[in-house]
Design a protein around this motif. Structure first.
Motif, PDB file in Angstrom:
ATOM      1  N   GLU A 291       0.671  -0.972  -0.036  1.00 48.62           N
ATOM      2  CA  GLU A 291      -0.258  -0.014   0.403  1.00 48.62           C
ATOM      3  C   GLU A 291       0.753   1.249   0.044  1.00 48.62           C
ATOM      4  O   GLU A 291       0.764   2.130  -0.527  1.00 48.62           O
ATOM      5  CB  GLU A 291      -1.058  -0.053   1.022  1.00 48.62           C
ATOM      6  CG  GLU A 291      -1.374  -1.673   1.411  1.00 48.62           C
ATOM      7  CD  GLU A 291      -2.546  -0.970   0.039  1.00 48.62           C
ATOM      8  OE1 GLU A 291      -3.259  -0.407   0.184  1.00 48.62           O
ATOM      9  OE2 GLU A 291      -2.657  -2.317  -0.374  1.00 48.62           O
ATOM     10  N   GLU A 292       2.415   1.042   1.020  1.00 49.85           N
ATOM     11  CA  GLU A 292       2.768   2.625   0.914  1.00 49.85           C
ATOM     12  C   GLU A 292       3.991   2.174  -0.117  1.00 49.85           C
ATOM     13  O   GLU A 292       5.382   1.573  -0.120  1.00 49.85           O
ATOM     14  CB  GLU A 292       3.439   2.402   1.832  1.00 49.85           C
ATOM     15  CG  GLU A 292       4.296   3.322   2.317  1.00 49.85           C
ATOM     16  CD  GLU A 292       4.007   4.993   1.833  1.00 49.85           C
ATOM     17  OE1 GLU A 292       4.897   5.258   0.894  1.00 49.85           O
ATOM     18  OE2 GLU A 292       2.762   6.006   2.028  1.00 49.85           O
ATOM     19  N   PRO A 293       4.222   3.311  -0.875  1.00 49.93           N
ATOM     20  CA  PRO A 293       5.120   2.922  -2.406  1.00 49.93           C
ATOM     21  C   PRO A 293       6.665   3.209  -1.249  1.00 49.93           C
ATOM     22  O   PRO A 293       7.773   2.752  -2.391  1.00 49.93           O
ATOM     23  CB  PRO A 293       5.166   4.035  -2.875  1.00 49.93           C
ATOM     24  CG  PRO A 293       3.600   4.564  -3.100  1.00 49.93           C
ATOM     25  CD  PRO A 293       3.049   3.542  -1.849  1.00 49.93           C
ATOM     26  N   ARG A 294       7.230   4.260  -0.397  1.00 53.55           N
ATOM     27  CA  ARG A 294       7.879   3.976   0.154  1.00 53.55           C
ATOM     28  C   ARG A 294       8.978   2.769   0.763  1.00 53.55           C
ATOM     29  O   ARG A 294      10.503   3.532   0.665  1.00 53.55           O
ATOM     30  CB  ARG A 294       7.206   5.431   0.861  1.00 53.55           C
ATOM     31  CG  ARG A 294       7.621   6.591   0.553  1.00 53.55           C
ATOM     32  CD  ARG A 294       7.423   8.183   1.213  1.00 53.55           C
ATOM     33  NE  ARG A 294       6.093   7.053   1.944  1.00 53.55           N
ATOM     34  CZ  ARG A 294       5.388   8.416   3.066  1.00 53.55           C
ATOM     35  NH1 ARG A 294       6.575   9.232   3.562  1.00 53.55           N
ATOM     36  NH2 ARG A 294       4.542   7.619   4.376  1.00 53.55           N
ATOM     37  N   ILE A 295       7.983   1.850   1.153  1.00 49.91           N
ATOM     38  CA  ILE A 295       8.453   0.891   1.613  1.00 49.91           C
ATOM     39  C   ILE A 295       8.192  -0.864   0.388  1.00 49.91           C
ATOM     40  O   ILE A 295       8.385  -1.438   1.181  1.00 49.91           O
ATOM     41  CB  ILE A 295       7.977   0.737   3.104  1.00 49.91           C
ATOM     42  CG1 ILE A 295       6.277   0.686   2.866  1.00 49.91           C
ATOM     43  CG2 ILE A 295       9.164   1.804   3.534  1.00 49.91           C
ATOM     44  CD1 ILE A 295       5.808   0.246   4.721  1.00 49.91           C
TER      45      ILE A 295
ATOM     46  N   PRO B 124       8.589  -5.708 -16.266  1.00 46.32           N
ATOM     47  CA  PRO B 124       7.435  -4.473 -15.362  1.00 46.32           C
ATOM     48  C   PRO B 124       5.952  -5.429 -14.385  1.00 46.32           C
ATOM     49  O   PRO B 124       6.935  -6.305 -14.253  1.00 46.32           O
ATOM     50  CB  PRO B 124       6.438  -4.936 -16.611  1.00 46.32           C
ATOM     51  CG  PRO B 124       7.930  -5.293 -17.802  1.00 46.32           C
ATOM     52  CD  PRO B 124       9.128  -6.549 -17.430  1.00 46.32           C
ATOM     53  N   PHE B 125       5.711  -4.316 -13.990  1.00 46.14           N
ATOM     54  CA  PHE B 125       4.818  -5.327 -12.761  1.00 46.14           C
ATOM     55  C   PHE B 125       3.550  -4.087 -12.427  1.00 46.14           C
ATOM     56  O   PHE B 125       3.436  -3.304 -13.788  1.00 46.14           O
ATOM     57  CB  PHE B 125       5.767  -4.924 -11.207  1.00 46.14           C
ATOM     58  CG  PHE B 125       6.210  -4.128 -10.874  1.00 46.14           C
ATOM     59  CD1 PHE B 125       5.107  -2.259 -10.486  1.00 46.14           C
ATOM     60  CD2 PHE B 125       7.482  -3.267 -11.167  1.00 46.14           C
ATOM     61  CE1 PHE B 125       5.981  -1.817 -10.286  1.00 46.14           C
ATOM     62  CE2 PHE B 125       7.570  -1.983 -11.204  1.00 46.14           C
ATOM     63  CZ  PHE B 125       7.149  -0.975 -10.460  1.00 46.14           C
ATOM     64  N   TYR B 126       2.505  -4.315 -12.564  1.00 50.82           N
ATOM     65  CA  TYR B 126       1.348  -3.872 -12.184  1.00 50.82           C
ATOM     66  C   TYR B 126       1.508  -2.742 -11.370  1.00 50.82           C
ATOM     67  O   TYR B 126       1.597  -2.746 -10.154  1.00 50.82           O
ATOM     68  CB  TYR B 126      -0.135  -4.809 -12.264  1.00 50.82           C
ATOM     69  CG  TYR B 126      -1.402  -4.548 -11.871  1.00 50.82           C
ATOM     70  CD1 TYR B 126      -1.594  -5.029 -12.876  1.00 50.82           C
ATOM     71  CD2 TYR B 126      -1.981  -4.093 -10.643  1.00 50.82           C
ATOM     72  CE1 TYR B 126      -3.269  -4.011 -12.728  1.00 50.82           C
ATOM     73  CE2 TYR B 126      -2.742  -4.051 -10.328  1.00 50.82           C
ATOM     74  CZ  TYR B 126      -3.945  -3.930 -11.633  1.00 50.82           C
ATOM     75  OH  TYR B 126      -4.948  -3.109 -11.199  1.00 50.82           O
ATOM     76  N   GLY B 127       0.343  -1.478 -12.182  1.00 49.75           N
ATOM     77  CA  GLY B 127       0.083  -0.494 -11.309  1.00 49.75           C
ATOM     78  C   GLY B 127       1.444   0.080 -10.755  1.00 49.75           C
ATOM     79  O   GLY B 127       2.166   0.044 -10.626  1.00 49.75           O
ATOM     80  N   ARG B 128       1.192   0.577  -9.281  1.00 46.03           N
ATOM     81  CA  ARG B 128       2.452   1.758  -8.249  1.00 46.03           C
ATOM     82  C   ARG B 128       3.351   0.577  -8.186  1.00 46.03           C
ATOM     83  O   ARG B 128       4.254   0.366  -7.318  1.00 46.03           O
ATOM     84  CB  ARG B 128       1.778   2.727  -7.612  1.00 46.03           C
ATOM     85  CG  ARG B 128       0.790   3.419  -8.418  1.00 46.03           C
ATOM     86  CD  ARG B 128       0.320   4.500  -7.270  1.00 46.03           C
ATOM     87  NE  ARG B 128      -0.278   3.959  -6.285  1.00 46.03           N
ATOM     88  CZ  ARG B 128      -0.224   4.560  -4.698  1.00 46.03           C
ATOM     89  NH1 ARG B 128       0.494   5.595  -5.240  1.00 46.03           N
ATOM     90  NH2 ARG B 128      -0.721   3.616  -4.286  1.00 46.03           N
TER      91      ARG B 128
END
Length: 413
Positions: free
Chosen positions: A222-226, A236-240
């Motif tokens: 849920e948290e892109p920073r970690i 490549p990967f899905y979403g954020r």
């Protein structure tokens, strides 16, 4: 004389056809009334390499709700409608995963409302143990599910490569649409999953699929920073933040029929045509094996995936540095995913406490005093950890599920 013989012959023929007609009506009546014919609805079809468990039991041990379910099915058939299709749940077990997988199945069966078809893919040395354990469960529980035990199988020309990809046998999930050809849709879960509410609620996501969606998964983080994928992935990967494949809802009919966009050819490829070329292209760049391949596939086909909230696949990542799953904070945890072996060590005692509580619970015992109360007591000992501080999230939905079981009561109440 000839006239009499002719009349006798006609009478005989008429009697034979009348008998056949009566027999066919009786046979069809048995089908519509839930006899041998209707029971077949609940038994998965046999496939090569599979062992089948005993058919669902009925009798004095069966609880009243099951008989009401059968009567509802009969009513639908007699009214000319189709019986509601059974839910399908698949799991793969290799190595030391027998007890963990049985605990997952226990949680699924304990809370499920509709009849459940289990598809257990296991190494040969585990198969007899699975069957012995499941057959030992009490009749009122066995009546809630059927099961089939399958051998692990990969495409013969690349079997060794698929088996050693990431954890042993993990990539078996990629081949479920090709093995279970007669199954339309399925919930796949890792062996380290625990259901804290009925499987039925996950199954209901199928009705939310639009015309292009064929699978549902939760984000990896849920948290892109970690998060891992957006910081370290070399593919490549899905979403954020990528997707986690520990819980997957699949419409396998759509998966078998779709032509998937990809970065290897300008034309779409079917599922069975896509997997091996994808592995060959990215095998030096992937870390998490089959999950990485799924991320690559749905990076190129994002319209085919329904993303469900993190409470449907809650892992230590969601609480290890502080709570970061908003949907769980609001409604509680629906499915617990004890990855990284946290059920079996002391790194995340809150996860281990939930696992042990369900594992030790005896079918038919009071679920509140025998499961929920001891669990809440154990969770209070885990508040020195961030996940332990979030312990109300671990019991919120579980308490609802156990209260429902308590209202139904064991057979005879």
């Amino acid at each position: 004389m000839r006239r009499y013989l002719r009349a006798l012959t006609l009478c005989t023929v008429f009697a034979v056809f009348s008998g056949l007609y009566v027999y066919s009506k009786l046979f069809n009546s048995d089908l519509s009334l839930g006899g041998t014919g209707l029971k077949r609805i609940f038994i998965p079809p046999r496939v090569p390499g599979a062992r089948r468990g005993a058919a669902a039991r009925t009798g004095p041990q069966s609880p009243h709700w099951y008989h009401r379910y059968i009567m509802r099915q009969r009513g639908q058939v007699e009214a000319g409608g189709r019986p509601e299709p059974p839910m399908h749940l698949a799991v793969v077990a290799c190595g030391e995963r027998l007890e963990e997988t049985l605990t997952m199945i226990k949680s699924a069966v304990l809370f499920s409302i509709k009849h459940l078809n289990l598809h257990i893919f296991a190494e040969d040395q585990l198969q007899a143990s699975f069957m012995e354990a499941l057959e030992s469960w009490p009749g009122f529980i066995r009546s809630k599910f059927n099961y089939t035990v399958y051998s692990i199988s990969f495409p013969s020309e690349n079997a060794a490569e698929w088996k050693k990809l990431f954890k042993p046998c993990a990539s078996q999930r990629l081949f479920l649409p090709l093995i279970l050809k007669d199954v339309d849709s399925i919930v796949y879960v890792d062996s380290d999953i625990l259901f804290l509410q009925p499987v039925d609620h996950m199954w209901a996501f199928l009705s939310q699929f639009n015309s292009s969606q064929l699978t549902a998964m939760a984000p990896e983080h849920e948290e892109p920073r970690i998060a891992w994928y957006n910081r370290f992935a070399r593919h490549p990967f899905y979403g954020r933040t990528g997707i986690n494949s520990g819980v997957m809802l699949m419409n396998m009919t759509r998966m078998r029929n779709m032509f998937f966009k990809n970065d290897m050819t300008s034309v779409g490829l079917r599922w069975e045509e896509l997997l091996m070329p994808l592995l060959q292209k990215y095998k030096l760049n992937i870390t998490w094996g089959d999950q990485d391949l799924l991320n690559i596939i749905f990076h190129h086909n994002p319209e085919s995936l329904l993303e469900f909230p993190c409470q449907w696949n809650y892992r230590p990542d969601h609480c290890i540095y502080g709570s970061n799953c908003a949907s769980a904070e609001e409604d509680g945890i629906y499915i617990l995913h004890g990855n990284r072996g946290v059920y079996h060590d002391h790194k995340q005692p809150a996860f281990r406490a939930v696992y042990q509580a369900i594992r030790k619970y005896t079918f038919g015992a009071d679920p509140v005093t025998s499961l929920l109360d001891p669990l809440e007591e154990e969770l209070l000992k885990t508040t020195h950890t961030y996940c332990g501080k979030s312990h109300p999230l671990l019991t919120k939905r579980l308490a609802h599920s156990l209260a429902y079981i308590n209202r139904k009561g064991p057979p005879g109440r």
